[in-house]
Design a protein around this motif. Sequence first.
Motif, PDB file in Angstrom:
ATOM      1  N   CYS A  22       0.830  -1.205   0.000  1.00  0.00           N
ATOM      2  CA  CYS A  22       0.000   0.000   0.000  1.00  0.00           C
ATOM      3  C   CYS A  22       0.863   1.253   0.000  1.00  0.00           C
ATOM      4  O   CYS A  22       1.901   1.310   0.651  1.00  0.00           O
ATOM      5  CB  CYS A  22      -0.928   0.003   1.212  1.00  0.00           C
ATOM      6  SG  CYS A  22      -2.143  -1.323   1.171  1.00  0.00           S
ATOM      7  N   THR A  24      -0.482   4.455   0.709  1.00  0.00           N
ATOM      8  CA  THR A  24      -0.952   5.426   1.693  1.00  0.00           C
ATOM      9  C   THR A  24      -1.230   4.758   3.035  1.00  0.00           C
ATOM     10  O   THR A  24      -1.482   3.552   3.104  1.00  0.00           O
ATOM     11  CB  THR A  24      -2.236   6.137   1.222  1.00  0.00           C
ATOM     12  OG1 THR A  24      -3.289   5.169   1.157  1.00  0.00           O
ATOM     13  CG2 THR A  24      -2.045   6.811  -0.122  1.00  0.00           C
ATOM     14  N   LEU A  62      -1.737   0.618 -15.729  1.00  0.00           N
ATOM     15  CA  LEU A  62      -2.185   1.138 -14.440  1.00  0.00           C
ATOM     16  C   LEU A  62      -2.703   2.563 -14.582  1.00  0.00           C
ATOM     17  O   LEU A  62      -2.122   3.367 -15.308  1.00  0.00           O
ATOM     18  CB  LEU A  62      -1.030   1.129 -13.441  1.00  0.00           C
ATOM     19  CG  LEU A  62      -0.599  -0.242 -12.926  1.00  0.00           C
ATOM     20  CD1 LEU A  62       0.687  -0.112 -12.118  1.00  0.00           C
ATOM     21  CD2 LEU A  62      -1.690  -0.859 -12.085  1.00  0.00           C
ATOM     22  N   PRO A  63      -3.769   2.896 -13.845  1.00  0.00           N
ATOM     23  CA  PRO A  63      -4.250   4.276 -13.867  1.00  0.00           C
ATOM     24  C   PRO A  63      -3.304   5.161 -13.070  1.00  0.00           C
ATOM     25  O   PRO A  63      -2.625   4.686 -12.154  1.00  0.00           O
ATOM     26  CB  PRO A  63      -5.618   4.184 -13.180  1.00  0.00           C
ATOM     27  CG  PRO A  63      -5.502   2.992 -12.302  1.00  0.00           C
ATOM     28  CD  PRO A  63      -4.577   2.034 -12.999  1.00  0.00           C
ATOM     29  N   LEU A  65      -2.193   7.377 -10.210  1.00  0.00           N
ATOM     30  CA  LEU A  65      -2.677   7.520  -8.838  1.00  0.00           C
ATOM     31  C   LEU A  65      -1.858   8.584  -8.138  1.00  0.00           C
ATOM     32  O   LEU A  65      -0.634   8.559  -8.177  1.00  0.00           O
ATOM     33  CB  LEU A  65      -2.560   6.206  -8.070  1.00  0.00           C
ATOM     34  CG  LEU A  65      -3.340   5.022  -8.646  1.00  0.00           C
ATOM     35  CD1 LEU A  65      -2.998   3.753  -7.875  1.00  0.00           C
ATOM     36  CD2 LEU A  65      -4.827   5.286  -8.588  1.00  0.00           C
ATOM     37  N   ALA A  66      -2.523   9.497  -7.474  1.00  0.00           N
ATOM     38  CA  ALA A  66      -1.835  10.545  -6.722  1.00  0.00           C
ATOM     39  C   ALA A  66      -1.771  10.122  -5.257  1.00  0.00           C
ATOM     40  O   ALA A  66      -2.761   9.686  -4.683  1.00  0.00           O
ATOM     41  CB  ALA A  66      -2.585  11.866  -6.862  1.00  0.00           C
ATOM     42  N   VAL A  67      -0.618  10.246  -4.642  1.00  0.00           N
ATOM     43  CA  VAL A  67      -0.461   9.957  -3.234  1.00  0.00           C
ATOM     44  C   VAL A  67      -0.798  11.216  -2.457  1.00  0.00           C
ATOM     45  O   VAL A  67      -0.220  12.268  -2.669  1.00  0.00           O
ATOM     46  CB  VAL A  67       0.979   9.499  -2.910  1.00  0.00           C
ATOM     47  CG1 VAL A  67       1.159   9.278  -1.433  1.00  0.00           C
ATOM     48  CG2 VAL A  67       1.330   8.251  -3.705  1.00  0.00           C
ATOM     49  N   THR A  68      -1.777  11.083  -1.523  1.00  0.00           N
ATOM     50  CA  THR A  68      -2.217  12.260  -0.790  1.00  0.00           C
ATOM     51  C   THR A  68      -1.773  12.251   0.658  1.00  0.00           C
ATOM     52  O   THR A  68      -1.892  13.233   1.345  1.00  0.00           O
ATOM     53  CB  THR A  68      -3.758  12.386  -0.824  1.00  0.00           C
ATOM     54  OG1 THR A  68      -4.326  11.172  -0.290  1.00  0.00           O
ATOM     55  CG2 THR A  68      -4.237  12.612  -2.243  1.00  0.00           C
TER      56      THR A  68
END
Length: 70
Positions: A22, A24, A62-63, A65-68
């Motif tokens: 994972c 996040t 893969l799309p 993805l932004a890590v927030t």
Amino acid sequence: MDLRTKTALEFDKITGLLAEKCVTDAARQQALALEPEQNLTLLEKKLRQTADAAEMIRAAGLPPLAVTDG
């Protein structure tokens, strides 16, 4: 599912391996909180969704993805 069965399946090791992947903290928490699905109908639905998502990734990649969070 009872603790004895989860221990025999080494379910904690499975969720631990998933949590390591994972990105996040929120996703890690969700991974570690997973429980085995006991409803066969719901399990089959989730398996179809997983197969569909895997096929989309194979076809399109893969799309983004932004890590927030950390």
